[in-house]
Design a protein around this motif. Structure first.
Motif, PDB file in Angstrom:
ATOM      1  N   ARG A  11       0.841  -1.198   0.000  1.00 42.15           N
ATOM      2  CA  ARG A  11       0.000   0.000   0.000  1.00 42.15           C
ATOM      3  C   ARG A  11       0.877   1.250   0.000  1.00 42.15           C
ATOM      4  O   ARG A  11       0.802   2.060  -0.916  1.00 42.15           O
ATOM      5  N   THR A  12       1.679   1.405   1.018  1.00 39.82           N
ATOM      6  CA  THR A  12       2.688   2.466   1.045  1.00 39.82           C
ATOM      7  C   THR A  12       3.964   1.887   1.643  1.00 39.82           C
ATOM      8  O   THR A  12       3.933   0.826   2.289  1.00 39.82           O
ATOM      9  N   ALA A  13       5.073   2.592   1.462  1.00 45.53           N
ATOM     10  CA  ALA A  13       6.361   2.079   1.928  1.00 45.53           C
ATOM     11  C   ALA A  13       6.376   1.903   3.439  1.00 45.53           C
ATOM     12  O   ALA A  13       6.807   0.866   3.961  1.00 45.53           O
ATOM     13  N   GLY A  14       5.933   2.932   4.164  1.00 49.51           N
ATOM     14  CA  GLY A  14       5.950   2.848   5.616  1.00 49.51           C
ATOM     15  C   GLY A  14       5.065   1.743   6.142  1.00 49.51           C
ATOM     16  O   GLY A  14       5.448   0.982   7.051  1.00 49.51           O
ATOM     17  N   ASP A  15       3.876   1.623   5.587  1.00 52.56           N
ATOM     18  CA  ASP A  15       2.937   0.582   5.993  1.00 52.56           C
ATOM     19  C   ASP A  15       3.522  -0.807   5.744  1.00 52.56           C
ATOM     20  O   ASP A  15       3.442  -1.701   6.605  1.00 52.56           O
ATOM     21  N   PHE A  16       4.137  -1.005   4.593  1.00 50.66           N
ATOM     22  CA  PHE A  16       4.687  -2.314   4.244  1.00 50.66           C
ATOM     23  C   PHE A  16       5.854  -2.680   5.163  1.00 50.66           C
ATOM     24  O   PHE A  16       5.942  -3.812   5.671  1.00 50.66           O
ATOM     25  N   LYS A  17       6.727  -1.742   5.421  1.00 50.47           N
ATOM     26  CA  LYS A  17       7.894  -2.029   6.257  1.00 50.47           C
ATOM     27  C   LYS A  17       7.498  -2.235   7.714  1.00 50.47           C
ATOM     28  O   LYS A  17       8.077  -3.078   8.410  1.00 50.47           O
ATOM     29  N   ASN A  18       6.508  -1.488   8.190  1.00 48.89           N
ATOM     30  CA  ASN A  18       6.051  -1.691   9.565  1.00 48.89           C
ATOM     31  C   ASN A  18       5.395  -3.048   9.757  1.00 48.89           C
ATOM     32  O   ASN A  18       5.413  -3.602  10.860  1.00 48.89           O
ATOM     33  N   TRP A  19       4.807  -3.594   8.687  1.00 46.57           N
ATOM     34  CA  TRP A  19       4.293  -4.961   8.749  1.00 46.57           C
ATOM     35  C   TRP A  19       5.442  -5.968   8.814  1.00 46.57           C
ATOM     36  O   TRP A  19       5.353  -6.986   9.521  1.00 46.57           O
ATOM     37  N   ALA A  20       6.522  -5.700   8.089  1.00 47.16           N
ATOM     38  CA  ALA A  20       7.620  -6.666   7.987  1.00 47.16           C
ATOM     39  C   ALA A  20       8.554  -6.657   9.196  1.00 47.16           C
ATOM     40  O   ALA A  20       9.071  -7.714   9.585  1.00 47.16           O
TER      41      ALA A  20
END
Length: 271
Positions: A61-70
């Motif tokens: 969805r967005t970079a921050g959202d994706f990395k915070n999931w990972a």
């Protein structure tokens, strides 16, 4: 006992880049964690053939959202986040190895990036002032700020800095950059629009030339020659397009609003 490190790589369709990126960090990482968001170019097949990576997958969805999931899915207490167009230099690997061999005094570390335009190192413009938090304690670090250009923050506020630079092959062609350019300008305009920001004639007129002046003159982009000129011009255009897309969200009309009769007539002829 040395602290263990997970190298977290985020990717989508990075077959050309991911091998050199993984190789650059493999000597210091106790875990190579690849977070993929829908690759279709052979990236995942290559990663799985290597046999030294763990793969997790989810939509982007967005970079921050994706990395915070990972981030919470990292096995080890320290995380180093990399994009596939980045490379850990031998000097940086040695510095990180030495840092984690003892008890790191900080919870997160800033690092500078040596950016490249089509393989040419950028020494000036705003690109030469690039610093990010990429090495941090897994349970503390999360992305905050603009969704595609946020940075890692830790609640303790306990930051240090690495001396060495991360190599960043920012773009190999304008074609590839313009695909990102479209997403970055759209996401920023949508965030401004959602926050109630209105288009400004003054910002649209003044901000782009000021951005060019900052990069090319104040940050001495002219010393990088044609490389600095291209970066400065693109930065000014990027600034303009964020304002233009905000105007589009507020005032842009659709074709069916302006000429509905012409559309209906064309559809009748086609039928």
């Amino acid at each position: 006992m040395p602290a263990k490190l997970t190298a977290l790589l985020t990717c989508k369709n990075e077959r050309a880049n991911i091998g050199p990126c993984l190789d650059s960090v493999a000597s210091i990482a106790d875990e190579l964690l690849v977070a993929d968001s829908g690759s279709t170019d052979g990236t995942l097949e290559y990663v799985r053939r290597r046999g030294d990576c763990r793969v997790i997958e989810r939509e982007y969805r967005t970079a921050g959202d994706f990395k915070n999931w990972a981030i919470p899915q990292a096995t080890h207490q320290w995380v180093l986040i990399l994009d596939c167009d980045e490379r850990v230099t031998p000097a940086m690997a040695a510095e990180i190895r030495q840092l984690l061999a003892g008890e790191p005094p900080h919870d997160a570390y800033w690092m500078g990036r040596a950016n490249h335009l089509m393989g040419h190192r950028v020494h000036y413009t705003d690109w030469a002032r690039d610093r990010l938090v990429r090495l941090f304690r897994r349970d503390l670090g999360r992305y905050e700020g603009p969704s595609d250009h946020g940075n890692v923050c830790v609640p303790t506020g306990n930051y240090g800095s690495l001396r060495t630079l991360l190599d960043h092959y920012t773009l190999w062609s304008w074609e590839s950059y313009l695909r990102k350019f479209d997403r970055y300008t759209r996401v920023q305009a949508e965030q401004w629009h959602a926050g109630g920001r209105k288009p400004s004639y003054r910002r649209m007129l003044i901000s782009p030339p000021l951005r060019f002046f900052r990069d090319f003159v104040l940050h001495r982009g002219f010393l990088d020659g044609m490389v600095g000129l291209q970066i400065s011009m693109m930065s000014a255009f990027y600034t303009f397009m964020k304002q233009a897309r905000l105007w589009e969200l507020h005032y842009g009309l659709q074709q069916d609003e302006v000429e509905p009769e012409a559309i209906a007539a064309a559809e009748r002829r086609a039928a």
